[in-house]
Enzyme design. Structure first.
Site, PDB file in Angstrom:
ATOM      1  N   LYS A  22      -0.841   4.089   9.506  1.00 27.97           N
ATOM      2  CA  LYS A  22      -0.257   3.840   8.199  1.00 27.97           C
ATOM      3  C   LYS A  22      -1.033   4.419   7.203  1.00 27.97           C
ATOM      4  CE  LYS A  22      -0.137  -0.108   5.910  1.00 27.97           C
ATOM      5  NZ  LYS A  22      -0.586   0.083   4.364  1.00 27.97           N
ATOM      6  N   ASN A  23      -2.203   4.146   6.900  1.00 28.93           N
ATOM      7  CA  ASN A  23      -3.247   4.480   6.114  1.00 28.93           C
ATOM      8  C   ASN A  23      -3.712   5.820   6.159  1.00 28.93           C
ATOM      9  OD1 ASN A  23      -2.863   1.705   4.952  1.00 28.93           O
ATOM     10  ND2 ASN A  23      -4.902   1.134   5.460  1.00 28.93           N
ATOM     11  N   ARG A  94       0.743   0.700  -3.649  1.00 20.48           N
ATOM     12  CA  ARG A  94      -0.589   1.145  -4.208  1.00 20.48           C
ATOM     13  C   ARG A  94      -0.858   2.454  -3.959  1.00 20.48           C
ATOM     14  NH1 ARG A  94      -5.229   0.134  -7.226  1.00 20.48           N
ATOM     15  NH2 ARG A  94      -7.025   1.043  -6.130  1.00 20.48           N
ATOM     16  N   CYS A 118      -1.745  -6.518  -7.577  1.00 20.93           N
ATOM     17  CA  CYS A 118      -1.406  -6.610  -6.370  1.00 20.93           C
ATOM     18  C   CYS A 118      -1.830  -7.968  -5.654  1.00 20.93           C
ATOM     19  CB  CYS A 118      -2.176  -5.336  -5.610  1.00 20.93           C
ATOM     20  SG  CYS A 118      -1.778  -5.577  -3.969  1.00 20.93           S
ATOM     21  N   ARG A 123      -7.689  -4.674  -7.705  1.00 26.18           N
ATOM     22  CA  ARG A 123      -7.527  -3.356  -7.256  1.00 26.18           C
ATOM     23  C   ARG A 123      -7.260  -2.228  -8.532  1.00 26.18           C
ATOM     24  NH1 ARG A 123      -3.558  -3.500  -2.075  1.00 26.18           N
ATOM     25  NH2 ARG A 123      -5.327  -2.091  -1.137  1.00 26.18           N
ATOM     26  N   PRO A 124      -8.303  -2.169  -9.358  1.00 24.52           N
ATOM     27  CA  PRO A 124      -8.198  -1.239 -10.392  1.00 24.52           C
ATOM     28  C   PRO A 124      -8.321   0.437  -9.928  1.00 24.52           C
ATOM     29  CG  PRO A 124     -10.145  -1.913 -10.383  1.00 24.52           C
ATOM     30  CD  PRO A 124      -9.570  -2.935  -9.371  1.00 24.52           C
ATOM     31  N   MET A 125      -8.148   1.265 -10.787  1.00 24.55           N
ATOM     32  CA  MET A 125      -8.211   2.602 -10.377  1.00 24.55           C
ATOM     33  C   MET A 125      -9.541   3.612 -10.945  1.00 24.55           C
ATOM     34  SD  MET A 125      -4.754   4.317  -9.795  1.00 24.55           S
ATOM     35  CE  MET A 125      -5.510   5.940  -9.557  1.00 24.55           C
ATOM     36  N   ASP A 126     -10.420   2.670 -11.457  1.00 25.92           N
ATOM     37  CA  ASP A 126     -11.558   3.208 -12.393  1.00 25.92           C
ATOM     38  C   ASP A 126     -12.313   4.215 -11.524  1.00 25.92           C
ATOM     39  OD1 ASP A 126     -12.232   1.011 -10.959  1.00 25.92           O
ATOM     40  OD2 ASP A 126     -14.184   0.662 -11.866  1.00 25.92           O
ATOM     41  N   LEU A 127     -12.590   3.943 -10.341  1.00 27.52           N
ATOM     42  CA  LEU A 127     -13.185   4.762  -9.327  1.00 27.52           C
ATOM     43  C   LEU A 127     -12.604   6.480  -9.113  1.00 27.52           C
ATOM     44  CD1 LEU A 127     -14.537   2.221  -6.872  1.00 27.52           C
ATOM     45  CD2 LEU A 127     -15.714   3.178  -8.782  1.00 27.52           C
ATOM     46  N   ASP A 308      -8.997  -5.506   6.551  1.00 28.56           N
ATOM     47  CA  ASP A 308      -7.294  -5.309   7.185  1.00 28.56           C
ATOM     48  C   ASP A 308      -7.256  -6.259   8.456  1.00 28.56           C
ATOM     49  OD1 ASP A 308      -6.549  -4.118   4.782  1.00 28.56           O
ATOM     50  OD2 ASP A 308      -6.210  -2.347   5.650  1.00 28.56           O
ATOM     51  N   ILE A 330     -14.127  -7.506   0.342  1.00 26.83           N
ATOM     52  CA  ILE A 330     -13.638  -6.482  -0.226  1.00 26.83           C
ATOM     53  C   ILE A 330     -12.637  -6.789  -1.353  1.00 26.83           C
ATOM     54  CG2 ILE A 330     -12.519  -4.341   0.285  1.00 26.83           C
ATOM     55  CD1 ILE A 330     -14.891  -4.219   1.627  1.00 26.83           C
ATOM     56  N   ARG A 400       6.310  -3.266   6.368  1.00 28.95           N
ATOM     57  CA  ARG A 400       5.592  -2.169   5.560  1.00 28.95           C
ATOM     58  C   ARG A 400       4.537  -1.531   6.640  1.00 28.95           C
ATOM     59  NH1 ARG A 400       2.491  -3.806   0.706  1.00 28.95           N
ATOM     60  NH2 ARG A 400       1.714  -1.839   0.897  1.00 28.95           N
TER      61      ARG A 400
HETATM   62  C1  UD1 Z   1      -7.301   1.100   1.440  1.00 24.76           C
HETATM   63  C2  UD1 Z   1      -6.369   0.805   2.380  1.00 24.76           C
HETATM   64  C3  UD1 Z   1      -6.357  -0.925   2.614  1.00 24.76           C
HETATM   65  C4  UD1 Z   1      -7.465  -1.493   2.927  1.00 24.76           C
HETATM   66  C5  UD1 Z   1      -8.720  -0.949   1.693  1.00 24.76           C
HETATM   67  C6  UD1 Z   1     -10.012  -1.290   2.353  1.00 24.76           C
HETATM   68  C7  UD1 Z   1      -4.768   2.387   2.318  1.00 24.76           C
HETATM   69  C8  UD1 Z   1      -3.367   3.136   1.942  1.00 24.76           C
HETATM   70  N1  UD1 Z   1      -4.948   1.201   2.072  1.00 24.76           N
HETATM   71  O1  UD1 Z   1      -6.959   0.697   0.094  1.00 24.76           O
HETATM   72  O2  UD1 Z   1      -5.245  -1.216   3.519  1.00 24.76           O
HETATM   73  O3  UD1 Z   1      -7.481  -2.873   2.799  1.00 24.76           O
HETATM   74  O4  UD1 Z   1      -8.563   0.425   1.866  1.00 24.76           O
HETATM   75  O5  UD1 Z   1     -10.470  -0.995   3.566  1.00 24.76           O
HETATM   76  O6  UD1 Z   1      -5.454   3.119   2.953  1.00 24.76           O
HETATM   77  N2  UD1 Z   1     -11.696  -0.792  -6.248  1.00 24.76           N
HETATM   78  C9  UD1 Z   1     -12.047  -0.612  -7.608  1.00 24.76           C
HETATM   79  N3  UD1 Z   1     -11.821   0.529  -8.577  1.00 24.76           N
HETATM   80  C10 UD1 Z   1     -11.232   1.453  -7.946  1.00 24.76           C
HETATM   81  C11 UD1 Z   1     -10.867   1.645  -6.352  1.00 24.76           C
HETATM   82  C12 UD1 Z   1     -10.972   0.364  -5.725  1.00 24.76           C
HETATM   83  O7  UD1 Z   1     -12.817  -1.578  -8.123  1.00 24.76           O
HETATM   84  O8  UD1 Z   1     -10.874   2.514  -8.607  1.00 24.76           O
HETATM   85  C13 UD1 Z   1     -12.107  -2.067  -5.510  1.00 24.76           C
HETATM   86  C14 UD1 Z   1     -10.719  -2.477  -5.163  1.00 24.76           C
HETATM   87  O9  UD1 Z   1     -10.286  -3.404  -6.214  1.00 24.76           O
HETATM   88  C15 UD1 Z   1     -11.254  -3.393  -3.901  1.00 24.76           C
HETATM   89  C16 UD1 Z   1     -12.403  -2.549  -3.185  1.00 24.76           C
HETATM   90  O10 UD1 Z   1     -12.447  -1.574  -4.468  1.00 24.76           O
HETATM   91  O11 UD1 Z   1     -11.817  -4.619  -4.365  1.00 24.76           O
HETATM   92  C17 UD1 Z   1     -11.795  -1.753  -2.138  1.00 24.76           C
HETATM   93  O12 UD1 Z   1     -10.786  -0.715  -2.417  1.00 24.76           O
HETATM   94  P1  UD1 Z   1     -10.406   0.679  -1.621  1.00 24.76           P
HETATM   95  O13 UD1 Z   1     -11.559   0.770  -0.867  1.00 24.76           O
HETATM   96  O14 UD1 Z   1     -10.163   1.486  -2.962  1.00 24.76           O
HETATM   97  O15 UD1 Z   1      -8.909   0.277  -1.180  1.00 24.76           O
HETATM   98  P2  UD1 Z   1      -7.545   1.073  -1.235  1.00 24.76           P
HETATM   99  O16 UD1 Z   1      -8.067   2.519  -1.057  1.00 24.76           O
HETATM  100  O17 UD1 Z   1      -6.893   0.599  -2.313  1.00 24.76           O
END
Ligand code: UD1
Length: 422
Positions: A22-23, A94, A118, A123-127, A308, A330, A400
């Site tokens: 899926k991912n 997301r 969520c 789960r922000p998008m700052d990165l 996961d 995580i 899902r």
């Molecule tokens: C992906 C997977 C999800 C899995 C996760 C961690 C997909 C579609 N989903 O989610 O199933 O659980 O990886 O292996 O592939 N974070 C920030 N800022 C950001 C982005 C992330 O602080 O801009 C934090 C998140 O809040 C979280 C951590 O980083 O605590 C991990 O997130 P990330 O690795 O980005 O997971 P996803 O890509 O959302």
């Protein structure tokens, strides 16, 4: 709404085919936006998240045709008609945010709704934003939407992630394929889904090195072509079904499974007393005699133990001999399955990001509620060995991420059915 009813029914024996990831599919699909030529994915999983991504791509003007009962996705982004990823679709999933990088690279602008809160954490998008800004994008937040533009096009740069985020690595990697010059991603995520994305992008003509390590180098190209790419095996579905015989006893071969996808998980199964062998068709899992042993688990980015699989592993440890400690590193709020497992007789204490599981002899079936995707399947796994009936409601979470869950588990002898809620 549907419910799933599982009745503990003794040992499981047989084979379970494992679907495409899926991912991986959710990041390979937006890669179509990078090229005018068709991208076809084979071995796609049949899941509601894939339908959501299909809707999102179609709303941007991409054509997505589903063939072979959903296992082949033929996509074309020749004529994109919109650059706005609407809240109504993004809020459902997301991973919708993965259209941001590709749209920005191809069109020079993109408007993408923020996914919103969520259930498993902030789960922000700052990165994602910092990474794309480093490539020259200008990004503003207005009315819940990220407005991104790159008037002069994206330019290669060095991006160092403060955390190895999977989504941010994918978004910036895709954007960098069409940026001018060289991009270096440091502290990049190393998940197999990233390696699969990089492989597909290379088949489309991208120049990428180092995927699977924490430094990825991308040499931007002017355009990408089409490709046909098979989606990598779903290591989370694999790990989930490996736990079925571990919990219920017996021997199950997970077809398509590979050790390299699940090494840290298999190490923990080994410690717990579960035997895993690689065959030429997949991974064979067998529960040795006696009770499972307690083990401690800490989630971490790949190659560490996957977050996961934490909920499913907890289902196993509920009936282990001794006390196990699970640390979730995580996501900050990912133990919502614990109170549901407690309803089934488990002894679990949760303090912040740590869950302590005191093993009991046997769980008892109970009505329980699925709270998120992985939590829902952990309750089904727990039900496989519980005494009596476990009724799992809110199973739309399951759809899902798990295709044909009832059929796959029935195929190895589980007593499980899906019914309409009374
Ligand atoms: C992906 C997977 C999800 C899995 C996760 C961690 C997909 C579609 N989903 O989610 O199933 O659980 O990886 O292996 O592939 N974070 C920030 N800022 C950001 C982005 C992330 O602080 O801009 C934090 C998140 O809040 C979280 C951590 O980083 O605590 C991990 O997130 P990330 O690795 O980005 O997971 P996803 O890509 O959302």
């Amino acid at each position: 709404m549907d419910q799933i009813i599982v009745t503990g029914n003794g040992e499981l024996r047989g084979e379970i085919p494992i679907a495409g990831a899926k991912n991986a599919c959710l990041t390979l699909m937006p890669a179509t936006l990078l090229s005018e030529e068709p991208l076809t994915l084979t071995n796609a999983p049949r899941l509601s998240d894939i339908k959501t991504m299909t809707q999102l791509l179609q709303s941007l003007g991409a054509e997505v045709t589903t063939m072979q009962d959903g296992q082949v996705l033929a996509m074309s982004s020749h004529d994109l008609t919109s650059h706005v990823a609407d809240y109504d679709i993004v809020r459902k999933m997301r991973a919708s945010n993965l259209v941001l990088g590709p749209m920005l690279a191809r069109l020079g602008h993109a408007v993408v709704s923020l996914p919103g809160g969520c259930a498993i954490g902030a789960r922000p998008m700052d990165l994602h934003i910092h990474g794309l800004e480093a490539l020259g994008a200008e990004i503003e937040l207005k009315d819940g939407y990220l407005h991104a533009k790159a008037p002069g096009g994206l330019k290669g740069a060095t991006v160092e992630f403060s955390f190895a985020s999977v989504g941010a690595t994918e978004n910036v990697l895709m954007a960098a394929t069409l940026a001018k010059g060289t991009t270096v991603l440091k502290n990049a995520a190393r998940e197999p889904e990233i390696v699969d994305l990089a492989a597909c992008l290379r088949e489309m003509g991208a120049q990428i090195d180092g995927d699977g390590t924490s430094t990825i180098t991308i040499q931007g190209v002017d355009r990408l072509s089409g490709a046909t790419h098979p989606v990598v095996t779903d290591r989370i579905e694999l790990g989930t079904y490996m736990l079925a015989p571990a919990i219920a006893g017996g021997e199950v071969e997970c077809l398509g499974g590979k050790l390299d996808l699940v090494r840290s998980f298999v190490e923990k199964l080994d410690e717990a007393g579960i035997e895993v062998t690689e065959t030429d068709r997949g991974l064979k899992v067998c529960r040795k005699n006696g009770r499972v042993k307690a083990v401690n688990v800490t989630t971490a980015p790949f190659p560490g133990f996957p977050t996961d699989l934490q909920a499913q592993m907890m289902a196993l440890l509920c009936t282990a001999q001794g006390t196990s400690v699970l640390e979730e590193k995580i996501f900050e709020n990912r133990f919502m399955h614990a109170p549901e497992l407690v309803r089934m007789g488990a002894r679990i204490e949760v303090h912040g990001g740590t869950a302590t599981v005191h093993g009991v002899e046997r769980l008892k079936g109970a009505p329980v509620m699925a709270t998120d995707l992985r939590a829902s399947v952990s309750l089904i796994l727990a039900g496989l060995a519980a005494e009596g009936e476990t009724v799992v409601s809110r199973v739309y979470h399951l759809d899902r991420g798990y295709e044909h869950v009832v059929r796959k588990l029935e195929g190895v002898g589980a007593k499980i059915e899906r019914v309409r809620e009374k």
